[in-house]
Design a protein around this motif. Structure first.
Motif, short mmCIF file in Angstrom:
data_model
loop_
_atom_site.label_atom_id
_atom_site.label_comp_id
_atom_site.label_asym_id
_atom_site.label_seq_id
_atom_site.Cartn_x
_atom_site.Cartn_y
_atom_site.Cartn_z
N PRO A 20 0.81 -1.23 0.00
CA PRO A 20 0.00 0.00 0.00
C PRO A 20 0.84 1.28 0.00
CG PRO A 20 -0.94 -1.62 1.49
CD PRO A 20 0.39 -2.16 1.08
N ALA A 21 1.89 1.30 0.82
CA ALA A 21 2.76 2.48 0.84
C ALA A 21 3.52 2.62 -0.46
CB ALA A 21 3.73 2.38 2.02
N ALA A 22 3.88 1.49 -1.07
CA ALA A 22 4.61 1.54 -2.34
C ALA A 22 3.73 2.10 -3.46
CB ALA A 22 5.11 0.15 -2.70
N VAL A 23 2.46 1.73 -3.47
CA VAL A 23 1.54 2.26 -4.48
C VAL A 23 1.40 3.78 -4.31
CG1 VAL A 23 -0.88 2.31 -5.22
CG2 VAL A 23 0.28 0.12 -4.85
N ALA A 24 1.30 4.23 -3.08
CA ALA A 24 1.22 5.67 -2.83
C ALA A 24 2.50 6.37 -3.31
CB ALA A 24 0.98 5.94 -1.35
N LEU A 25 3.65 5.73 -3.08
CA LEU A 25 4.92 6.28 -3.56
C LEU A 25 4.92 6.35 -5.07
CD1 LEU A 25 7.91 7.12 -3.14
CD2 LEU A 25 8.48 4.67 -3.18
N ARG A 26 4.44 5.31 -5.72
CA ARG A 26 4.38 5.30 -7.19
C ARG A 26 3.61 6.51 -7.71
NH1 ARG A 26 0.71 2.65 -11.40
NH2 ARG A 26 1.63 3.54 -13.30
N ARG A 27 2.47 6.79 -7.08
CA ARG A 27 1.63 7.90 -7.54
C ARG A 27 2.33 9.25 -7.34
NH1 ARG A 27 -3.98 5.50 -4.91
NH2 ARG A 27 -4.26 3.82 -6.45
N ARG A 28 3.06 9.39 -6.24
CA ARG A 28 3.79 10.65 -6.02
C ARG A 28 4.89 10.82 -7.07
NH1 ARG A 28 3.69 8.78 -0.67
NH2 ARG A 28 5.96 8.51 -0.59
N ILE A 29 5.61 9.74 -7.33
CA ILE A 29 6.67 9.81 -8.33
C ILE A 29 6.09 10.11 -9.70
CG2 ILE A 29 8.45 8.46 -9.52
CD1 ILE A 29 8.76 6.86 -6.91
N HIS A 30 4.98 9.46 -10.02
CA HIS A 30 4.36 9.65 -11.33
C HIS A 30 3.94 11.11 -11.55
CE1 HIS A 30 2.43 8.05 -14.96
NE2 HIS A 30 1.54 9.01 -14.77
N ALA A 31 3.51 11.74 -10.50
CA ALA A 31 3.02 13.12 -10.61
C ALA A 31 4.14 14.14 -10.74
CB ALA A 31 2.15 13.46 -9.39
N GLN A 32 5.37 13.77 -10.35
CA GLN A 32 6.48 14.72 -10.35
C GLN A 32 7.72 14.13 -11.02
OE1 GLN A 32 6.60 15.64 -6.03
NE2 GLN A 32 5.85 17.67 -6.59
N PRO A 33 7.64 13.83 -12.30
CA PRO A 33 8.77 13.21 -13.00
C PRO A 33 9.91 14.20 -13.20
CG PRO A 33 7.05 13.75 -14.55
CD PRO A 33 6.49 14.04 -13.19
N GLU A 34 11.12 13.64 -13.34
CA GLU A 34 12.31 14.46 -13.58
C GLU A 34 13.12 13.86 -14.72
OE1 GLU A 34 13.68 16.41 -9.47
OE2 GLU A 34 13.60 14.22 -9.37
N LEU A 35 13.78 14.74 -15.48
CA LEU A 35 14.56 14.31 -16.63
C LEU A 35 15.87 13.64 -16.23
CD1 LEU A 35 14.27 17.15 -19.30
CD2 LEU A 35 13.37 14.81 -19.46
N SER A 36 16.45 12.92 -17.17
CA SER A 36 17.74 12.28 -16.97
C SER A 36 18.78 13.30 -16.53
CB SER A 36 18.20 11.63 -18.28
OG SER A 36 17.27 10.71 -18.75
N GLY A 37 19.48 12.98 -15.45
CA GLY A 37 20.52 13.85 -14.94
C GLY A 37 20.02 14.90 -13.97
N ALA A 38 18.70 14.99 -13.78
CA ALA A 38 18.13 15.99 -12.87
C ALA A 38 17.19 15.33 -11.87
CB ALA A 38 17.39 17.06 -13.66
#
Length: 395
Positions: A20-38
Motif C-alpha cells: 500500500p505504501a509503495a503504491v502511494a509512492l508510485r503515484r507521487r513519483i508519477h506526478a512529479q517526474p524528472e529528466l535524466s541527470g536531474a
C-alpha cells in the motif's frame, strides 16, 4: 526446508505489508517526474521511502542502498530514476503537469524496488541486498556505465544484478525471464554526403548529394536483409534527413541520422564495417563523398543462463506464467552491469489503466499501467534475488 524457500516466504509476507505504501509512492513519483541527470527529488523521495540501509551517492543523482551485512558478497536490484520529455495524456488524478512523464514505467520500478527493500530490512537476509537507484537510463551519458566505471559495485562484491521492466506486450501475471540476448545493442549513425551544389535547373553541373543520400539510405537496408543471418534480429532505421533550403537549389551537403539495433553480439563489428563501405562507395558512384560516424551506444543485454533458469521455479511458485517469447530490439543500459556481475532483466506483463488507448505502448503519452504492476514487479525482483542465492552464483 530449502533455506531459499524460507527466505522467499519471509520476504513475500513482509512485501505484502509494504505494497500500500509503495503504491502511494508510485503515484507521487508519477506526478512529479524528472529528466535524466536531474533526478534529485526523485532520488531523495525513494531513499526516504526505503528508510533503511547504508546509503551512498553515485553518478551524481543516483543512490546505492545496502541492506544487511556491510561485508561479503551481495545481490543488487536496479530501478531507474528518470522520466521522458513526453506530455502526459492519461487523465489520471496523478498525471504529470510539468511536460515530462514516466512513460516507460520507471515510477512502477522505483516503487516496487522500494517495497522489496523495506521488506528486506524486516527479515534476516542470508545475503545482503544492494539497491541501485540509477539515473540517466533514458538519455546518455549512461548512468549504468558510470556506476560500473566507478568500481563501486566491485567494492560491494556484487555477484548478480536483477532488474524487471513493465511490458504491455505481455498480459498481466506473465513474465519473461529468458536466457541470452533479450535487448539489442544500439548505435547511432551520422551520415554526411558532400557533393557540389548549384541550380536545380542545371543538375549536370552539380554533384547532387541529396540523390546520393537517397540511394545510400536505400542501399543500407540490404545490410539487414543480405548481410545479417535472417535468424538474428537486426534493425537499421533512418530517423532524420536534412538537406538544402530552397526548392530550386541543389545543396552542397546532405545529412542523415539513424539507429542500428542488433541482438547478436558477434554481428556488431561486421555490420559497422558494412555500413561504412556502403556509404563511401554508393556516394562515390554519384560523384560525391560519403562519411559516416558510428557512435557506440549500449551493448546487447545478455541474461545469464544460470540466473534465468533459477528464477523460473520461483516465479511459478509466485503464481506467474512464464514465457520465452519476449526479446526486443529496444535497448537498456542495464546491459553494462554484465561487465561486473551476472545479470537478469525480466519483462513483466501489465494491464493498462481502463479508459486509455489500447494497445498500450511504452514511451507513449497514454501509457499508464494499473497499480497492480507495483506488486507484480516487486515479486519478480524478489524471485530474482532468491534465485541469485544459488551457491554457484554467490560462491
Amino acid at each position: 526446508m530449502d533455506p531459499r524457500a524460507t527466505t522467499m516466504a519471509m520476504l513475500r509476507a513482509a512485501l505484502e505489508q509494504e505494497l500500500p505504501a509503495a503504491v502511494a509512492l508510485r503515484r507521487r513519483i508519477h506526478a512529479q517526474p524528472e529528466l535524466s541527470g536531474a533526478e534529485w527529488r526523485t532520488a531523495e523521495e525513494v531513499t526516504a521511502a526505503i528508510g533503511a540501509g547504508e546509503t551512498s551517492v553515485v553518478a551524481e543523482t543516483g543512490r546505492l542502498i545496502r541492506i544487511g551485512r556491510q561485508e561479503g558478497p551481495c545481490v543488487a536490484v536496479r530501478a531507474e530514476l528518470d522520466a521522458l520529455p513526453v506530455i502526459e495524456c492519461t487523465g489520471s488524478d496523478d498525471a504529470s503537469t510539468n511536460g515530462l512523464m514516466h512513460a516507460c514505467g520507471h515510477d512502477v520500478h522505483l516503487a516496487a524496488t522500494a517495497a522489496l527493500a523495506r521488506a528486506a530490512a524486516r527479515v534476516d537476509l542470508p545475503v545482503p541486498l544492494l539497491v541501485i537507484l540509477q539515473p540517466r537510463e533514458e538519455k546518455p551519458p549512461s548512468g549504468a556505465r558510470e556506476i560500473v566505471a566507478t568500481k563501486i559495485l566491485t567494492e560491494h562484491d556484487v555477484r548478480a544484478v536483477v532488474g524487471a521492466h513493465v511490458q504491455p506486450l505481455l498480459s498481466r501475471r506473465t513474465v519473461a525471464a529468458t536466457e541470452g540476448a533479450v535487448n539489442a545493442s544500439t548505435d547511432e549513425l551520422e551520415i554526411l554526403i558532400t557533393g557540389r551544389g548549384g541550380h536545380g535547373g542545371y543538375p549536370h553541373l552539380t554533384r547532387d548529394p541529396v540523390l546520393a543520400l537517397a540511394q545510400v539510405i536505400v542501399a543500407l537496408q540490404q545490410v539487414v536483409s543480405r548481410r545479417v543471418d535472417p535468424l538474428h534480429a537486426a534493425v537499421l532505421s533512418i530517423g532524420a534527413v536534412r538537406a538544402g533550403s530552397a526548392a530550386n537549389v541543389i545543396p552542397d551537403e546532405a545529412h542523415a541520422h539513424g539507429t542500428l539495433r542488433l541482438l547478436d553480439v558477434a554481428d556488431r563489428a561486421r555490420v559497422h564495417e558494412e555500413i561504412t563501405t556502403i556509404v563511401d562507395r554508393v556516394a562515390a558512384g554519384f560523384g560525391c563523398r560519403g562519411e559516416v560516424r558510428i557512435q557506440d551506444g549500449e551493448p546487447a543485454l545478455v541474461n545469464d543462463a544460470l540466473l534465468a533458469a533459477g528464477t523460473h521455479p520461483r516465479l511459478a511458485e509466485l503464481g506467474f506464467e512464464l514465457t520465452s517469447s519476449l526479446r526486443s530490439c529496444g535497448a537498456d543500459d542495464f546491459s553494462h552491469y554484465g561487465d561486473v556481475a551476472r545479470i537478469l532483466m525480466m519483462f513483466v506483463g501489465v494491464d493498462q489503466q481502463p479508459g486509455l488507448a489500447e494497445p498500450a505502448i511504452l514511451h507513449h503519452a497514454t501509457f499508464r499501467p494499473t497499480d497492480d504492476a507495483v506488486g507484480d514487479v516487486a515479486l519478480a525482483l524478489l524471485a530474482g534475488y532468491v534465485a541469485a542465492l544459488d551457491a554457484s552464483i554467490i560462491g
